[in-house]
Design an enzyme around this catalytic site. Structure first.
Site, PDB file in Angstrom:
ATOM      1  N   LYS A 136      40.511  36.260  46.817  1.00 11.33           N
ATOM      2  CA  LYS A 136      40.805  34.862  47.161  1.00 11.33           C
ATOM      3  C   LYS A 136      42.257  34.683  47.611  1.00 11.33           C
ATOM      4  CE  LYS A 136      40.444  30.307  44.895  1.00 11.33           C
ATOM      5  NZ  LYS A 136      40.111  29.637  43.612  1.00 11.33           N
TER       6      LYS A 136
ATOM      7  N   ILE B  94      35.187  34.627  44.399  1.00 13.46           N
ATOM      8  CA  ILE B  94      33.956  35.173  43.789  1.00 13.46           C
ATOM      9  C   ILE B  94      33.033  34.051  43.303  1.00 13.46           C
ATOM     10  CG2 ILE B  94      34.863  37.456  43.139  1.00 13.46           C
ATOM     11  CD1 ILE B  94      35.040  36.393  40.209  1.00 13.46           C
TER      12      ILE B  94
ATOM     13  N   ALA C 141      40.270  37.926  38.648  1.00 13.24           N
ATOM     14  CA  ALA C 141      40.443  37.108  37.442  1.00 13.24           C
ATOM     15  C   ALA C 141      41.731  36.317  37.552  1.00 13.24           C
ATOM     16  CB  ALA C 141      40.511  37.990  36.192  1.00 13.24           C
ATOM     17  N   GLU C 142      41.780  35.224  36.821  1.00 12.27           N
ATOM     18  CA  GLU C 142      43.058  34.642  36.454  1.00 12.27           C
ATOM     19  C   GLU C 142      43.471  35.457  35.236  1.00 12.27           C
ATOM     20  OE1 GLU C 142      44.955  32.329  37.779  1.00 12.27           O
ATOM     21  OE2 GLU C 142      43.586  31.967  39.436  1.00 12.27           O
ATOM     22  N   SER C 143      44.722  35.938  35.205  1.00 12.60           N
ATOM     23  CA  SER C 143      45.021  37.005  34.247  1.00 12.60           C
ATOM     24  C   SER C 143      46.229  36.752  33.333  1.00 12.60           C
ATOM     25  CB  SER C 143      45.251  38.320  35.008  1.00 12.60           C
ATOM     26  OG  SER C 143      46.459  38.255  35.748  1.00 12.60           O
TER      27      SER C 143
ATOM     28  N   GLU D  38      41.898  42.032  24.994  1.00 13.42           N
ATOM     29  CA  GLU D  38      42.168  40.733  24.366  1.00 13.42           C
ATOM     30  C   GLU D  38      40.899  40.065  23.850  1.00 13.42           C
ATOM     31  OE1 GLU D  38      45.219  38.367  26.117  1.00 13.42           O
ATOM     32  OE2 GLU D  38      46.126  40.088  27.096  1.00 13.42           O
TER      33      GLU D  38
ATOM     34  N   TYR E 219      42.623  32.423  28.133  1.00 17.07           N
ATOM     35  CA  TYR E 219      42.396  33.613  28.978  1.00 17.07           C
ATOM     36  C   TYR E 219      41.412  34.562  28.302  1.00 17.07           C
ATOM     37  CZ  TYR E 219      43.176  38.386  30.689  1.00 17.07           C
ATOM     38  OH  TYR E 219      42.985  39.668  31.150  1.00 17.07           O
TER      39      TYR E 219
ATOM     40  N   LYS F 252      37.589  35.629  29.513  1.00 11.64           N
ATOM     41  CA  LYS F 252      37.202  37.019  29.785  1.00 11.64           C
ATOM     42  C   LYS F 252      36.004  37.412  28.910  1.00 11.64           C
ATOM     43  CE  LYS F 252      38.829  39.779  32.109  1.00 11.64           C
ATOM     44  NZ  LYS F 252      38.580  40.136  33.531  1.00 11.64           N
TER      45      LYS F 252
ATOM     46  N   ARG G 291      51.934  45.662  21.469  1.00 14.52           N
ATOM     47  CA  ARG G 291      51.000  45.845  22.573  1.00 14.52           C
ATOM     48  C   ARG G 291      50.834  47.342  22.805  1.00 14.52           C
ATOM     49  NH1 ARG G 291      50.289  41.407  21.307  1.00 14.52           N
ATOM     50  NH2 ARG G 291      50.097  39.509  22.575  1.00 14.52           N
TER      51      ARG G 291
ATOM     52  N   ARG H 172      54.960  31.886  21.831  1.00 13.47           N
ATOM     53  CA  ARG H 172      53.757  31.463  22.568  1.00 13.47           C
ATOM     54  C   ARG H 172      52.775  30.873  21.546  1.00 13.47           C
ATOM     55  NH1 ARG H 172      50.824  36.436  25.520  1.00 13.47           N
ATOM     56  NH2 ARG H 172      52.119  35.896  27.294  1.00 13.47           N
TER      57      ARG H 172
ATOM     58  N   HIS I 184      49.787  33.047  19.606  1.00 17.23           N
ATOM     59  CA  HIS I 184      50.175  34.396  20.044  1.00 17.23           C
ATOM     60  C   HIS I 184      49.531  35.500  19.186  1.00 17.23           C
ATOM     61  CE1 HIS I 184      53.895  36.844  21.596  1.00 17.23           C
ATOM     62  NE2 HIS I 184      52.740  37.419  21.881  1.00 17.23           N
TER      63      HIS I 184
HETATM   64  P1  NAD Z   1      46.281  40.039  38.872  1.00 19.93           P
HETATM   65  O1  NAD Z   1      46.475  38.641  38.378  1.00 19.93           O
HETATM   66  O2  NAD Z   1      47.440  40.838  39.328  1.00 19.93           O
HETATM   67  O3  NAD Z   1      45.245  40.020  40.102  1.00 19.93           O
HETATM   68  C1  NAD Z   1      44.090  39.244  40.108  1.00 19.93           C
HETATM   69  C2  NAD Z   1      43.533  39.267  41.540  1.00 19.93           C
HETATM   70  O4  NAD Z   1      42.305  38.508  41.549  1.00 19.93           O
HETATM   71  C3  NAD Z   1      44.470  38.610  42.567  1.00 19.93           C
HETATM   72  O5  NAD Z   1      44.525  39.399  43.726  1.00 19.93           O
HETATM   73  C4  NAD Z   1      43.797  37.276  42.858  1.00 19.93           C
HETATM   74  O6  NAD Z   1      44.059  36.793  44.166  1.00 19.93           O
HETATM   75  C5  NAD Z   1      42.332  37.626  42.669  1.00 19.93           C
HETATM   76  N1  NAD Z   1      41.497  36.457  42.326  1.00 19.93           N
HETATM   77  C6  NAD Z   1      41.754  35.494  41.384  1.00 19.93           C
HETATM   78  N2  NAD Z   1      40.770  34.597  41.381  1.00 19.93           N
HETATM   79  C7  NAD Z   1      39.864  34.994  42.312  1.00 19.93           C
HETATM   80  C8  NAD Z   1      38.616  34.481  42.750  1.00 19.93           C
HETATM   81  N3  NAD Z   1      38.102  33.352  42.237  1.00 19.93           N
HETATM   82  N4  NAD Z   1      37.945  35.159  43.710  1.00 19.93           N
HETATM   83  C9  NAD Z   1      38.458  36.281  44.254  1.00 19.93           C
HETATM   84  N5  NAD Z   1      39.635  36.813  43.886  1.00 19.93           N
HETATM   85  C10 NAD Z   1      40.329  36.175  42.925  1.00 19.93           C
HETATM   86  O7  NAD Z   1      45.472  40.754  37.718  1.00 19.93           O
HETATM   87  P2  NAD Z   1      45.535  42.278  37.197  1.00 19.93           P
HETATM   88  O8  NAD Z   1      46.616  42.384  36.208  1.00 19.93           O
HETATM   89  O9  NAD Z   1      45.493  43.206  38.349  1.00 19.93           O
HETATM   90  O10 NAD Z   1      44.156  42.352  36.414  1.00 19.93           O
HETATM   91  C11 NAD Z   1      42.975  42.788  37.062  1.00 19.93           C
HETATM   92  C12 NAD Z   1      41.831  42.746  36.064  1.00 19.93           C
HETATM   93  O11 NAD Z   1      42.148  43.588  34.955  1.00 19.93           O
HETATM   94  C13 NAD Z   1      41.569  41.362  35.493  1.00 19.93           C
HETATM   95  O12 NAD Z   1      40.182  41.184  35.380  1.00 19.93           O
HETATM   96  C14 NAD Z   1      42.219  41.405  34.121  1.00 19.93           C
HETATM   97  O13 NAD Z   1      41.552  40.536  33.222  1.00 19.93           O
HETATM   98  C15 NAD Z   1      42.031  42.866  33.747  1.00 19.93           C
HETATM   99  N6  NAD Z   1      43.036  43.429  32.828  1.00 19.93           N
HETATM  100  C16 NAD Z   1      44.373  43.308  33.083  1.00 19.93           C
HETATM  101  C17 NAD Z   1      45.312  43.898  32.212  1.00 19.93           C
HETATM  102  C18 NAD Z   1      46.797  43.804  32.463  1.00 19.93           C
HETATM  103  O14 NAD Z   1      47.573  44.195  31.584  1.00 19.93           O
HETATM  104  N7  NAD Z   1      47.256  43.335  33.598  1.00 19.93           N
HETATM  105  C19 NAD Z   1      44.851  44.600  31.096  1.00 19.93           C
HETATM  106  C20 NAD Z   1      43.476  44.718  30.875  1.00 19.93           C
HETATM  107  C21 NAD Z   1      42.572  44.139  31.761  1.00 19.93           C
HETATM  108  P1  TYD Z   2      52.151  39.668  28.724  1.00 23.12           P
HETATM  109  O1  TYD Z   2      52.765  40.633  29.687  1.00 23.12           O
HETATM  110  O2  TYD Z   2      52.062  38.236  29.116  1.00 23.12           O
HETATM  111  O3  TYD Z   2      50.717  40.264  28.360  1.00 23.12           O
HETATM  112  P2  TYD Z   2      49.661  39.796  27.203  1.00 23.12           P
HETATM  113  O4  TYD Z   2      49.970  38.415  26.793  1.00 23.12           O
HETATM  114  O5  TYD Z   2      48.388  39.868  27.971  1.00 23.12           O
HETATM  115  O6  TYD Z   2      49.762  40.796  26.117  1.00 23.12           O
HETATM  116  O7  TYD Z   2      52.954  39.744  27.365  1.00 23.12           O
HETATM  117  C1  TYD Z   2      53.113  40.958  26.667  1.00 23.12           C
HETATM  118  C2  TYD Z   2      53.816  40.638  25.362  1.00 23.12           C
HETATM  119  O8  TYD Z   2      55.142  40.197  25.653  1.00 23.12           O
HETATM  120  C3  TYD Z   2      53.150  39.510  24.582  1.00 23.12           C
HETATM  121  O9  TYD Z   2      53.230  39.795  23.183  1.00 23.12           O
HETATM  122  C4  TYD Z   2      54.000  38.296  24.915  1.00 23.12           C
HETATM  123  C5  TYD Z   2      55.390  38.892  25.129  1.00 23.12           C
HETATM  124  N1  TYD Z   2      56.215  38.140  26.105  1.00 23.12           N
HETATM  125  C6  TYD Z   2      57.470  37.641  25.734  1.00 23.12           C
HETATM  126  O10 TYD Z   2      57.927  37.829  24.583  1.00 23.12           O
HETATM  127  N2  TYD Z   2      58.183  36.927  26.645  1.00 23.12           N
HETATM  128  C7  TYD Z   2      57.732  36.686  27.901  1.00 23.12           C
HETATM  129  O11 TYD Z   2      58.415  36.007  28.691  1.00 23.12           O
HETATM  130  C8  TYD Z   2      56.457  37.233  28.278  1.00 23.12           C
HETATM  131  C9  TYD Z   2      55.894  37.030  29.671  1.00 23.12           C
HETATM  132  C10 TYD Z   2      55.739  37.964  27.354  1.00 23.12           C
END
Ligand code: NAD
Ligand code: TYD
Length: 342
Positions: free
Chosen positions: A35, A61, A84-86, A128, A150, A154, A214, A273, A276
């Site tokens: 998107k 999607i 995803a919104e992530s 999560e 979030y 998920k 984490r 947060r 948290h």
């Molecule tokens: P990100 O936020 O960097 O990327 C998300 C992507 O999805 C973006 O390109 C966005 O444009 C797209 N998107 C959002 N809504 C959409 C929609 N409605 N239709 C089509 N595309 C859409 O996320 P990420 O960190 O790359 O995470 C990817 C996946 O992995 C997610 O499902 C997330 O839940 C999962 N995940 C992430 C982490 C992490 O630490 N980042 C860890 C475990 C799992």
């Molecule tokens: P984050 O990268 O947002 O991932 P998640 O919440 O999915 O674990 O955060 C990782 C950890 O860092 C989480 O315990 C929250 C903490 N954090 C801060 O302390 N300050 C910040 O500004 C951010 C973004 C995260």
């Protein structure tokens, strides 16, 4: 597998997966469907944009007609869903988009995929969904206790994947990754946010006491893990992609500062947060049996990552404008002001 739809492929982990698949499997066609929300970025895909086995389609999607059309046009036989919104903090400010994409979007993708006769559907989920783990390690059969909007969205999407497997016999697999870090991560998440802020000598807003834990996984290992589960996972099963590398946030922060040679005085303890989770931790026993091996330990991964942000300011400086600054203000202005008072 021949024509694979990778949704969310312009994001952080999705783009690492697209790069990996395009280069590893020249006989597959990789169709990236995204998107392009604030987190989607075509710069993440520059390395593959000229490859013959890669295509890009912009779409949501949750847009049934567009999903239907894309599945038909590219004769899709396999779906890997990263879309995803992530970001947890954004889900606390406004859960709406999370329900749209992480729940409704996953349902539409499953439903259209089933009607179209898609074979394997690989869904990318997160640790999560297990919620806060006081001690021990999450295993795949543990119950879901998500705490943020979030995590709950998920969990909802993932349960719909399960329902399509059990009810309609759809060939589904699920991955649950731990906190992922590396190049091309939107600079709102802890590691790229703190790295890029510290480069500019800005304060690092660490939530609460910074003793939250984490489990960190390098992005290319995550992408390879999804490949392993996609090809070898058993239908109906979920697999933890664990980093097996637990760290306190404060220690990760100090590590970033030491690589950058910046002072620890940049760290500001700010109000925590809401809701948290204190700790996430999983075991990767089950996916190891499929042959997944991580190539990066934390020392190698964090050095490579911080260095990448130092060398690629072209990528992140243009992100840290406009919408990003609005979010920064909403999320951090008051927090940092109250940290200064304390
Ligand atoms: P990100 O936020 O960097 O990327 C998300 C992507 O999805 C973006 O390109 C966005 O444009 C797209 N998107 C959002 N809504 C959409 C929609 N409605 N239709 C089509 N595309 C859409 O996320 P990420 O960190 O790359 O995470 C990817 C996946 O992995 C997610 O499902 C997330 O839940 C999962 N995940 C992430 C982490 C992490 O630490 N980042 C860890 C475990 C799992
Ligand atoms: P984050 O990268 O947002 O991932 P998640 O919440 O999915 O674990 O955060 C990782 C950890 O860092 C989480 O315990 C929250 C903490 N954090 C801060 O302390 N300050 C910040 O500004 C951010 C973004 C995260």
């Amino acid at each position: 597998m021949k024509n694979i739809l990778v949704t969310g492929g312009a994001g952080f982990i999705g783009s690492a997966f697209v790069r990996h698949m395009v280069n590893t499997y020249p006989d597959y066609n990789i169709i990236c469907y995204d998107k392009l929300t604030y987190a989607g970025n075509m710069d993440n895909l520059l390395d593959v944009s000229d490859e013959e086995n890669y295509r890009f389609e912009r779409g949501d999607i949750a847009d049934r007609a567009k999903v239907q059309q894309t599945l038909a046009e590219h004769q899709i036989d396999t779906i890997v869903n990263f879309a995803a919104e992530s970001h947890v903090d954004r889900s606390i400010l406004d859960p709406d988009a999370f329900i749209h994409t992480d729940v409704v979007g996953v349902y539409i993708l499953l439903d259209e995929g089933r009607k179209h006769g898609v074979g394997r559907f690989c869904h990318v989920s997160t640790d999560e969904v297990y919620g806060d783990i006081e001690d021990g390690l999450s295993v795949e059969d543990d119950r879901f206790l998500p705490n943020s909007p979030y995590a709950a969205s998920k969990a909802g999407g993932e349960l719909m994947v399960r329902a399509y497997n059990v009810t309609y016999g759809m060939d589904t697999v699920v991955t649950r990754g731990s906190n992922t870090y590396g190049p091309y991560q939107y600079p709102e998440k802890l590691i790229p946010f703190f790295t890029t802020e510290a480069i500019d000598d800005k304060p690092l807003p660490l939530y609460g006491d910074g003793k939250q834990v984490r489990d960190w996984l390098y992005v290319d290992d995550h992408a390879r893990g999804v490949d392993v589960v996609l090809h070898k996972g058993e239908s109906g099963e979920a697999y933890n992609l664990a980093g097996e590398n637990q760290r306190f946030n404060i220690d990760v922060t100090k590590r970033i500062l030491s690589i950058l040679d910046k002072p620890e005085s940049l760290v500001k303890h700010v109000p925590d947060r809401e809701g948290h989770d204190r700790r996430y931790a999983m075991t990767a026993e089950k996916v190891r049996d499929l042959g997944w091996v991580r190539e990066y330990d934390f020392d190698k991964g964090i050095e490579a990552t911080v260095k990448w942000y130092m060398e690629n300011e072209w990528w992140w400086r243009k992100i840290k404008t406009g919408e990003y600054l609005e979010f920064y203000k909403q999320q951090y202005s008051e927090r940092l002001a109250s940290a200064d008072e304390s």
